[in-house]
Design a protein around this motif. Structure first.
Motif, PDB file in Angstrom:
ATOM      1  N   SER A   1       2.920  -0.518 -15.902  1.00 11.33           N
ATOM      2  CA  SER A   1       3.953  -0.162 -16.885  1.00 11.33           C
ATOM      3  C   SER A   1       3.341   0.475 -18.126  1.00 11.33           C
ATOM      4  CB  SER A   1       4.756  -1.408 -17.286  1.00 11.33           C
ATOM      5  OG  SER A   1       5.487  -1.916 -16.202  1.00 11.33           O
ATOM      6  N   GLU A   2       2.293  -0.170 -18.646  1.00  9.13           N
ATOM      7  CA  GLU A   2       1.640   0.345 -19.860  1.00  9.13           C
ATOM      8  C   GLU A   2       1.009   1.712 -19.620  1.00  9.13           C
ATOM      9  OE1 GLU A   2      -2.185  -0.677 -22.730  1.00  9.13           O
ATOM     10  OE2 GLU A   2      -1.444  -2.196 -21.326  1.00  9.13           O
ATOM     11  N   LEU A   3       0.313   1.861 -18.510  1.00  8.65           N
ATOM     12  CA  LEU A   3      -0.372   3.124 -18.222  1.00  8.65           C
ATOM     13  C   LEU A   3       0.622   4.250 -17.946  1.00  8.65           C
ATOM     14  CD1 LEU A   3      -3.212   1.644 -16.004  1.00  8.65           C
ATOM     15  CD2 LEU A   3      -3.526   2.728 -18.242  1.00  8.65           C
ATOM     16  N   ALA A   4       1.695   3.940 -17.244  1.00 13.60           N
ATOM     17  CA  ALA A   4       2.712   4.955 -16.967  1.00 13.60           C
ATOM     18  C   ALA A   4       3.368   5.424 -18.270  1.00 13.60           C
ATOM     19  CB  ALA A   4       3.762   4.408 -16.006  1.00 13.60           C
ATOM     20  N   MET A   5       3.614   4.484 -19.177  1.00 10.13           N
ATOM     21  CA  MET A   5       4.187   4.842 -20.471  1.00 10.13           C
ATOM     22  C   MET A   5       3.227   5.740 -21.248  1.00 10.13           C
ATOM     23  SD  MET A   5       5.628   2.328 -23.488  1.00 10.13           S
ATOM     24  CE  MET A   5       3.988   1.587 -23.733  1.00 10.13           C
ATOM     25  N   ASN A   6       1.923   5.396 -21.207  1.00  8.34           N
ATOM     26  CA  ASN A   6       0.920   6.226 -21.884  1.00  8.34           C
ATOM     27  C   ASN A   6       0.840   7.619 -21.272  1.00  8.34           C
ATOM     28  OD1 ASN A   6       0.334   3.998 -23.429  1.00  8.34           O
ATOM     29  ND2 ASN A   6      -1.570   3.489 -22.368  1.00  8.34           N
ATOM     30  N   ALA A   7       1.060   7.700 -19.960  1.00  6.24           N
ATOM     31  CA  ALA A   7       0.994   8.988 -19.264  1.00  6.24           C
ATOM     32  C   ALA A   7       2.279   9.784 -19.386  1.00  6.24           C
ATOM     33  CB  ALA A   7       0.674   8.745 -17.785  1.00  6.24           C
ATOM     34  N   GLY A   8       3.360   9.132 -19.840  1.00  5.22           N
ATOM     35  CA  GLY A   8       4.620   9.824 -20.006  1.00  5.22           C
ATOM     36  C   GLY A   8       5.356  10.094 -18.709  1.00  5.22           C
ATOM     37  N   ILE A   9       5.209   9.196 -17.730  1.00 10.03           N
ATOM     38  CA  ILE A   9       5.897   9.348 -16.443  1.00 10.03           C
ATOM     39  C   ILE A   9       6.695   8.077 -16.150  1.00 10.03           C
ATOM     40  CG2 ILE A   9       4.129  10.903 -15.530  1.00 10.03           C
ATOM     41  CD1 ILE A   9       3.113   8.509 -13.841  1.00 10.03           C
ATOM     42  N   PRO A  10       7.695   8.161 -15.263  1.00 11.26           N
ATOM     43  CA  PRO A  10       8.417   6.938 -14.876  1.00 11.26           C
ATOM     44  C   PRO A  10       7.461   5.938 -14.228  1.00 11.26           C
ATOM     45  CG  PRO A  10       9.581   8.911 -14.127  1.00 11.26           C
ATOM     46  CD  PRO A  10       8.247   9.367 -14.621  1.00 11.26           C
ATOM     47  N   LYS A  11       7.762   4.669 -14.405  1.00 10.01           N
ATOM     48  CA  LYS A  11       6.907   3.656 -13.805  1.00 10.01           C
ATOM     49  C   LYS A  11       6.938   3.767 -12.276  1.00 10.01           C
ATOM     50  CE  LYS A  11       6.328  -1.337 -13.231  1.00 10.01           C
ATOM     51  NZ  LYS A  11       6.901  -2.675 -13.490  1.00 10.01           N
TER      52      LYS A  11
END
Length: 317
Positions: free
Chosen positions: A84-94
């Motif tokens: 969740s955290e990494l996807a948010m940092n990458a700007g993509i859906p989880k």
């Protein structure tokens, strides 16, 4: 940490992809001229059909081959929190989170699009890496999704497949022109495979960099890669052959792990089984020694030479 420019990686990917599709276009033009009907449009549509089918069914094939089952937040809270955290940092859906019931330690990502992304870890990796190493690995896989690598590899992998199909369709022809086209298609197939492998290696460098940019620590990713090589090398070759067909999805070439062990010993100076920040930073100034044999083998590998790959991570320190 110094942020590296991605334009060189993107340019390499673009040029290799353009060359690959240039090859198939030339083959299609030759076939169209020879056959006199349908022309290149017919084979172009055939190629697009193959790509579309591969695009549709590839996630299910991966799930079945890797024995994947998806887990809920209650079943794997640590995995879900990191993804969740990494996807948010990458700007993509989880992405969906899964575990593959495979003992070989590794991780992989797949899916039809960014909104259909799936990130999976094997059972073997969960007992091998510490939390920060696992976070760096998951960042690598999420970067593959962010860069749409699944779609790119599906498209480019179809080109050699079409060339191979053309070769077989002319194999038993008694017509000299058809035989020449078949020979050209066979040569295009081998050249296309080399280009696909080059693109595959480039995307691994790109995903390594993406992992650092969304929160992974360079020495933790280096340490994880180091451990994955040793973890893969412990397995019998027959066990590794069972997953050889999907090794391009993994972080490292699991079937080449035994060959990489000797070279990797020059990285772990204190022989504690990890790559420390100091050991990684040292590579920035001392470099690595990659033998001629390893350089040649890299040309036919889905992944970069591990020494070169870890040395590049030192540039982020």
């Amino acid at each position: 940490m110094r942020k590296l420019s991605t334009w060189k990686l993107k340019l390499r990917m673009f040029l290799a992809t353009a060359l690959l599709f240039g090859i198939i276009y030339a083959i299609l033009i030759a076939i169209g001229a020879f056959m006199g009907f349908g022309g290149p449009l017919f084979y172009a549509l055939l190629g697009l059909g193959i790509v579309f089918i591969q695009y549709l069914i590839s996630p299910k094939i991966v799930e079945l081959t890797m024995n994947v089952h998806y887990v809920t937040e209650a079943e794997a809270p640590r995995l879900h929190a990191m993804v969740s955290e990494l996807a948010m940092n990458a700007g993509i859906p989880k992405p969906r989170v899964g575990i593959a019931e495979i003992d070989v330690p590794n991780a992989f990502a797949f899916g039809r699009s960014k909104s259909d992304g799936r990130v999976c870890v094997t059972r073997g990796i969960l007992n091998l890496l510490d939390e920060e190493e696992l976070r760096a690995v998951l960042g690598h896989e999420i970067s593959h999704i962010k860069h749409s690598d699944m779609i790119v590899m599906t498209l480019v992998s179809a080109v050699p497949l079409i060339c191979y199909y053309i070769f077989w369709s002319t194999l038993y022809s008694r017509d000299d022109d058809a035989s020449l086209i078949g020979l050209a298609a066979l040569l295009a197939y081998f050249l296309g495979q080399l280009i696909v492998l080059f693109i595959s290696r480039t995307r691994e460098y790109y995903a390594d960099q993406g992992s650092i940019e969304i929160g992974g620590q360079p020495h933790k990713l280096a340490s994880a890669l180091y451990k994955l090589v040793y973890g893969s090398a412990r397995f019998d070759r027959d066990d590794l052959k069972q997953i050889e067909g999907v090794k391009a999805f993994f972080l490292n070439d699991v079937t080449d792990a035994r060959n990489e062990i000797n070279d990797l010993r020059q990285l772990d100076m204190d022989m504690d089984g990890t790559i420390s920040p100091g050991e990684l930073q040292r590579l920035k100034y001392t470099g690595v020694r990659v033998g001629a044999g390893a350089r040649i083998l890299e040309l036919i590998s889905t992944h970069p030479n591990m020494l070169k790959r870890i040395q590049r991570l030192s540039e982020f320190t």
